[in-house]
Design a protein around this motif. Structure first.
Motif, PDB file in Angstrom:
ATOM      1  N   GLU A   1       0.626  -1.549   0.468  1.00 18.34           N
ATOM      2  CA  GLU A   1       0.489   0.271   0.080  1.00 18.34           C
ATOM      3  C   GLU A   1       0.692   1.356   0.135  1.00 18.34           C
ATOM      4  OE1 GLU A   1      -2.751  -0.297   2.981  1.00 18.34           O
ATOM      5  OE2 GLU A   1      -3.592  -2.200   2.362  1.00 18.34           O
ATOM      6  N   GLU A   2       0.089   3.158  -0.508  1.00 15.62           N
ATOM      7  CA  GLU A   2       1.556   3.983  -0.375  1.00 15.62           C
ATOM      8  C   GLU A   2       1.863   3.950   0.805  1.00 15.62           C
ATOM      9  OE1 GLU A   2       3.244   6.111  -2.890  1.00 15.62           O
ATOM     10  OE2 GLU A   2       1.281   4.391  -3.850  1.00 15.62           O
ATOM     11  N   LYS A   3       0.857   3.826   1.840  1.00 19.20           N
ATOM     12  CA  LYS A   3       1.456   4.485   3.030  1.00 19.20           C
ATOM     13  C   LYS A   3       2.920   3.495   3.092  1.00 19.20           C
ATOM     14  CE  LYS A   3      -2.158   1.808   5.065  1.00 19.20           C
ATOM     15  NZ  LYS A   3      -2.886   1.802   6.406  1.00 19.20           N
ATOM     16  N   ASN A   4       3.102   2.296   3.069  1.00 23.78           N
ATOM     17  CA  ASN A   4       3.399   1.328   3.426  1.00 23.78           C
ATOM     18  C   ASN A   4       4.896   1.719   2.428  1.00 23.78           C
ATOM     19  OD1 ASN A   4       2.222   0.685   5.481  1.00 23.78           O
ATOM     20  ND2 ASN A   4       0.798  -0.516   4.553  1.00 23.78           N
ATOM     21  N   LYS A   5       4.843   2.066   1.376  1.00 26.12           N
ATOM     22  CA  LYS A   5       5.779   1.946   0.353  1.00 26.12           C
ATOM     23  C   LYS A   5       7.727   2.204   0.849  1.00 26.12           C
ATOM     24  CE  LYS A   5       3.856   1.556  -3.687  1.00 26.12           C
ATOM     25  NZ  LYS A   5       3.236   0.026  -3.817  1.00 26.12           N
ATOM     26  N   GLU A   6       7.453   3.557   1.820  1.00 27.54           N
ATOM     27  CA  GLU A   6       8.430   3.689   2.429  1.00 27.54           C
ATOM     28  C   GLU A   6       9.120   2.901   3.909  1.00 27.54           C
ATOM     29  OE1 GLU A   6      11.121   6.253   1.719  1.00 27.54           O
ATOM     30  OE2 GLU A   6      10.594   6.272  -0.352  1.00 27.54           O
ATOM     31  N   LYS A   7       8.326   1.622   3.812  1.00 24.62           N
ATOM     32  CA  LYS A   7       9.018   0.853   5.299  1.00 24.62           C
ATOM     33  C   LYS A   7       8.997  -0.217   5.193  1.00 24.62           C
ATOM     34  CE  LYS A   7       4.852   3.267   7.255  1.00 24.62           C
ATOM     35  NZ  LYS A   7       3.572   3.348   8.819  1.00 24.62           N
ATOM     36  N   TRP A   8       9.031  -0.949   3.556  1.00 31.60           N
ATOM     37  CA  TRP A   8       8.782  -2.121   3.362  1.00 31.60           C
ATOM     38  C   TRP A   8      10.168  -2.250   3.007  1.00 31.60           C
ATOM     39  CZ3 TRP A   8       8.648  -2.645  -2.750  1.00 31.60           C
ATOM     40  CH2 TRP A   8       8.929  -4.743  -2.850  1.00 31.60           C
ATOM     41  N   VAL A   9      10.910  -3.874   3.236  1.00 30.72           N
ATOM     42  CA  VAL A   9      11.977  -4.150   1.755  1.00 30.72           C
ATOM     43  C   VAL A   9      11.766  -5.523   2.005  1.00 30.72           C
ATOM     44  CG1 VAL A   9      14.263  -4.381   2.624  1.00 30.72           C
ATOM     45  CG2 VAL A   9      13.659  -2.769   3.740  1.00 30.72           C
ATOM     46  N   HIS A  10      13.025  -6.067   0.798  1.00 33.57           N
ATOM     47  CA  HIS A  10      12.100  -7.345  -0.022  1.00 33.57           C
ATOM     48  C   HIS A  10      13.632  -7.805   0.201  1.00 33.57           C
ATOM     49  CE1 HIS A  10      12.180 -10.651  -2.314  1.00 33.57           C
ATOM     50  NE2 HIS A  10      12.909 -10.005  -3.270  1.00 33.57           N
ATOM     51  N   PHE A  11      13.603  -9.229   1.283  1.00 38.46           N
ATOM     52  CA  PHE A  11      15.132  -9.715   1.333  1.00 38.46           C
ATOM     53  C   PHE A  11      14.833 -11.057  -0.127  1.00 38.46           C
ATOM     54  CE2 PHE A  11      14.865  -7.538   5.207  1.00 38.46           C
ATOM     55  CZ  PHE A  11      15.509  -6.778   5.972  1.00 38.46           C
ATOM     56  N   ASP A  12      15.466 -11.009  -0.702  1.00 37.95           N
ATOM     57  CA  ASP A  12      16.000 -12.138  -2.207  1.00 37.95           C
ATOM     58  C   ASP A  12      17.069 -13.243  -1.425  1.00 37.95           C
ATOM     59  OD1 ASP A  12      16.772 -14.107  -3.601  1.00 37.95           O
ATOM     60  OD2 ASP A  12      15.650 -12.747  -5.525  1.00 37.95           O
ATOM     61  N   ILE A  13      16.983 -13.914  -0.126  1.00 32.97           N
ATOM     62  CA  ILE A  13      17.249 -14.588   0.280  1.00 32.97           C
ATOM     63  C   ILE A  13      18.389 -15.857  -0.667  1.00 32.97           C
ATOM     64  CG2 ILE A  13      17.307 -13.893   2.466  1.00 32.97           C
ATOM     65  CD1 ILE A  13      16.167 -16.539   3.376  1.00 32.97           C
ATOM     66  N   ALA A  14      17.951 -16.597  -2.611  1.00 32.81           N
ATOM     67  CA  ALA A  14      17.924 -17.662  -2.947  1.00 32.81           C
ATOM     68  C   ALA A  14      19.521 -17.720  -3.145  1.00 32.81           C
ATOM     69  CB  ALA A  14      17.815 -17.292  -3.565  1.00 32.81           C
ATOM     70  N   GLY A  15      20.009 -17.359  -2.277  1.00 34.73           N
ATOM     71  CA  GLY A  15      21.797 -17.421  -2.696  1.00 34.73           C
ATOM     72  C   GLY A  15      22.042 -18.172  -1.361  1.00 34.73           C
ATOM     73  N   PRO A  16      22.203 -17.684  -0.385  1.00 37.70           N
ATOM     74  CA  PRO A  16      22.668 -18.056   0.764  1.00 37.70           C
ATOM     75  C   PRO A  16      21.961 -18.906   1.194  1.00 37.70           C
ATOM     76  CG  PRO A  16      21.870 -15.431   1.778  1.00 37.70           C
ATOM     77  CD  PRO A  16      22.118 -16.373  -0.466  1.00 37.70           C
ATOM     78  N   ALA A  17      19.985 -18.834   1.861  1.00 36.17           N
ATOM     79  CA  ALA A  17      19.881 -19.568   2.270  1.00 36.17           C
ATOM     80  C   ALA A  17      20.421 -21.171   1.944  1.00 36.17           C
ATOM     81  CB  ALA A  17      18.163 -19.763   1.808  1.00 36.17           C
ATOM     82  N   PHE A  18      20.587 -21.214   0.916  1.00 25.94           N
ATOM     83  CA  PHE A  18      20.848 -23.283   1.082  1.00 25.94           C
ATOM     84  C   PHE A  18      22.048 -23.442  -0.227  1.00 25.94           C
ATOM     85  CE2 PHE A  18      20.748 -27.131  -0.280  1.00 25.94           C
ATOM     86  CZ  PHE A  18      20.199 -28.406   0.380  1.00 25.94           C
ATOM     87  N   VAL A  19      23.226 -23.784   0.366  1.00 20.74           N
ATOM     88  CA  VAL A  19      24.213 -24.249  -0.554  1.00 20.74           C
ATOM     89  C   VAL A  19      24.680 -25.593  -0.306  1.00 20.74           C
ATOM     90  CG1 VAL A  19      26.690 -23.099  -0.940  1.00 20.74           C
ATOM     91  CG2 VAL A  19      24.856 -21.223  -0.057  1.00 20.74           C
ATOM     92  N   GLU A  20      25.498 -25.976  -1.730  1.00 14.00           N
ATOM     93  CA  GLU A  20      24.993 -27.292  -1.518  1.00 14.00           C
ATOM     94  C   GLU A  20      26.872 -27.636  -1.216  1.00 14.00           C
ATOM     95  OE1 GLU A  20      23.446 -30.311  -3.825  1.00 14.00           O
ATOM     96  OE2 GLU A  20      23.120 -28.757  -5.130  1.00 14.00           O
ATOM     97  N   SER A  21      27.856 -26.890  -0.502  1.00 15.22           N
ATOM     98  CA  SER A  21      28.994 -26.966  -0.043  1.00 15.22           C
ATOM     99  C   SER A  21      29.486 -26.168   1.788  1.00 15.22           C
ATOM    100  CB  SER A  21      29.693 -26.543  -0.902  1.00 15.22           C
ATOM    101  OG  SER A  21      29.969 -25.069  -1.248  1.00 15.22           O
ATOM    102  N   ALA A  22      30.377 -26.756   2.058  1.00 20.28           N
ATOM    103  CA  ALA A  22      30.269 -25.935   3.452  1.00 20.28           C
ATOM    104  C   ALA A  22      30.676 -24.316   3.399  1.00 20.28           C
ATOM    105  CB  ALA A  22      30.996 -26.250   4.172  1.00 20.28           C
ATOM    106  N   TRP A  23      30.860 -23.327   3.927  1.00 24.97           N
ATOM    107  CA  TRP A  23      31.641 -21.964   3.320  1.00 24.97           C
ATOM    108  C   TRP A  23      31.475 -20.982   4.695  1.00 24.97           C
ATOM    109  CZ3 TRP A  23      27.896 -17.679   3.497  1.00 24.97           C
ATOM    110  CH2 TRP A  23      26.578 -18.189   3.541  1.00 24.97           C
ATOM    111  N   GLY A  24      32.776 -21.053   5.766  1.00 25.50           N
ATOM    112  CA  GLY A  24      32.711 -20.429   7.391  1.00 25.50           C
ATOM    113  C   GLY A  24      32.988 -21.137   7.714  1.00 25.50           C
ATOM    114  N   TYR A  25      31.160 -20.841   8.878  1.00 32.05           N
ATOM    115  CA  TYR A  25      30.685 -21.275   9.513  1.00 32.05           C
ATOM    116  C   TYR A  25      29.547 -22.153   9.381  1.00 32.05           C
ATOM    117  CZ  TYR A  25      29.371 -16.967   9.743  1.00 32.05           C
ATOM    118  OH  TYR A  25      29.139 -15.776   9.710  1.00 32.05           O
TER     119      TYR A  25
END
Length: 477
Positions: free
Chosen positions: A431-455
């Motif tokens: 909604e227009e009143k919430n445009k400045e309050k909204w953030v979209h997080f695309d976590i497609a990369g780090p959410a699942f990786v088929e090799s260990a990395w760091g911790y």
């Protein structure tokens, strides 16, 4: 892994092993031996001197990430031994380093072996952390507070990892809803579950259509944490695709593997609100998850369908594998209809392969209309140990999701900028009143990786949990 703090001198602490964190071996007693072994004080470099019972591990910078990786590297070696206790000296470090050491230990020692026929018995091991020698009683000091907070955060991340790693045969919408109830009961927060009758009655046709061909009923999950005198009201919305076959726009076989991870956004929201309640943060927080399975069948939604979302907007379906944004569209509308006076609204999704192509598999893409808010989110993410970067909207990409027959298309007319066009699609349901309050997080990369990395281990990382909690903690300052 059990962790204890002590203000005893390191040489007075009885333990089986000592872990030595170093960025310069010149002042070490064992420097000649370390040099002969070609040990360099670099990230992920380790030497185990069995005779002296010391693990030397390098770090390059005194940052969260470098130190968390260092202690995780040492802990993994510790876990391969039969020793029960290890000690590490932090007296020469700043007190804030404790957070990275605790979280690096607990995140680095994580294992997921639920599907192994022969499970290794979990060892009872303990890490003793030596802190400032002049610290007062450990009952009321800041360091003890950091320890307990980091334990909760790490537990939340590992809960998200467990959920994401669980196979689709064992984790479908009803299971996700049941688990949400258990987490809510443990955290003493409210939980409401809505089924497909509710979705149909409330015109949530986009979400309803995605799960239509599945034998498992789609579920709308709404968790609420409402402390007294809450300072802010935050809404977290998660994509909970417990499995994504691509629908009739069927994925290639090799792309279908790992699609149990498509629930990563929803799992992050479940784990995050649990942690927020356990940490007793002074904010009213709502967690909303669209738990759906995208399958094929005689009742599957189709390319060329036009769906009507909860806010009345019509969506031309040109690809049934662009399903997560359809689920999120209705969930975002539901959130804004049901919750008033929102201060922040964040959504989390393993939304696009394009984001992985653009910024790599370790980084989340941050999108929205408020530049200052996006920058603040990225800052909190990096501080928490998660990689994130902004992806900017623009008017030209916005034109690519226009439809000739409906209000909007669920995929763009161009193959480029796919992560951004997905974010722009979601913007149509803010909604227009919430445009400045909204953030979209695309976590497609780090959410699942088929090799260990760091911790992080092979598989789920729990992306989204730490960055959100850090953002909320920073709001208090």
């Amino acid at each position: 892994m059990k962790i204890n703090l002590t203000n005893s001198k390191i040489e007075e602490i009885q333990s089986d092993l000592q872990i030595v964190l170093t960025n310069n071996i010149e002042n070490l007693e064992d420097k000649e031996l370390l040099k002969s072994l070609d040990f360099k004080a670099k990230d992920e470099e380790l030497v185990f001197l069995a005779e002296s019972k010391k693990i030397f591990v390098g770090y390059e910078e005194e940052t969260y990430d470098s130190l968390a990786i260092a202690i995780a590297t040492a802990i993994k070696k510790f876990q391969t031994t039969l020793f029960k206790t290890a000690k590490v000296d932090l007296t020469s470090f700043d007190s804030l380093v404790l957070k990275s050491i605790v979280e690096g230990t607990l995140l680095g020692s994580y294992t997921f072996n639920d599907y192994k026929s022969k499970k290794e018995k979990k060892k009872k091991q303990e890490l003793i952390i030596c802190i400032q020698e002049d610290s007062p009683s450990l009952d009321n000091i800041e360091l003890n507070s950091i320890l307990e907070e980091s334990k909760i955060i790490s537990k939340a991340v590992n809960k998200a990892r467990d959920m994401v790693n669980t196979t689709p045969g064992d984790f479908y919408p009803e299971v996700m809803a049941s688990l949400a109830k258990k987490l809510a009961k443990d955290a003493k927060i409210d939980c409401k579950i809505k089924g497909e009758k509710y979705l149909a009655k409330n015109d949530m046709n986009a979400m309803l259509s995605v799960g239509r061909a599945s034998i498992h009923e789609s579920k709308l999950i709404h968790l609420s944490y409402k402390p007294k005198d809450a300072k802010k009201k935050i809404v977290l919305v998660g994509k909970g695709l417990t499995y994504d076959s691509g629908g009739l726009s069927l994925k290639p076989a090799d792309y279908m593997v790992t699609m149990k991870s498509d629930k990563g956004g929803g799992c992050a929201v479940l784990a995050t609100i649990w942690a927020i309640a356990k940490l007793e943060l002074p904010y009213e927080v709502h967690g909303i998850i669209g738990a759906v399975e995208n399958m094929i069948g005689g009742d599957a939604y189709k390319p060329d369908d036009v769906l009507v979302a909860k806010n009345g907007k019509t969506i031309e379906v040109r690809n049934t594998d662009a399903e997560g944004r359809l689920v999120l569209a209705d969930c975002l509308c539901y959130a804004q209809d049901e919750i008033k006076d929102i201060d922040y609204i964040f959504d989390y999704a393993t939304l696009t392969g394009a984001c992985v192509v653009g910024v790599g598999q370790y980084t989340s893409g941050i999108m929205g209309n408020n530049e200052k808010l996006k920058a603040s989110v990225v800052k909190s993410s990096l501080k928490a140990g998660e990689y994130a970067t902004t992806l900017d909207f623009n008017r030209y990409l916005r034109k690519t999701i226009k439809s000739e027959i409906a209000d909007i298309s669920n995929i763009a007319s161009t193959r480029y900028g796919g992560a951004i066009t997905a974010g722009l699609f979601l913007d149509n349901f803010i909604e227009e009143k919430n445009k400045e309050k909204w953030v979209h997080f695309d976590i497609a990369g780090p959410a699942f990786v088929e090799s260990a990395w760091g911790y992080n281990p092979h598989g789920a990382s729990g992306a989204g949990v730490r960055m959100t909690i850090e953002f909320l903690k920073d709001l208090k300052k």
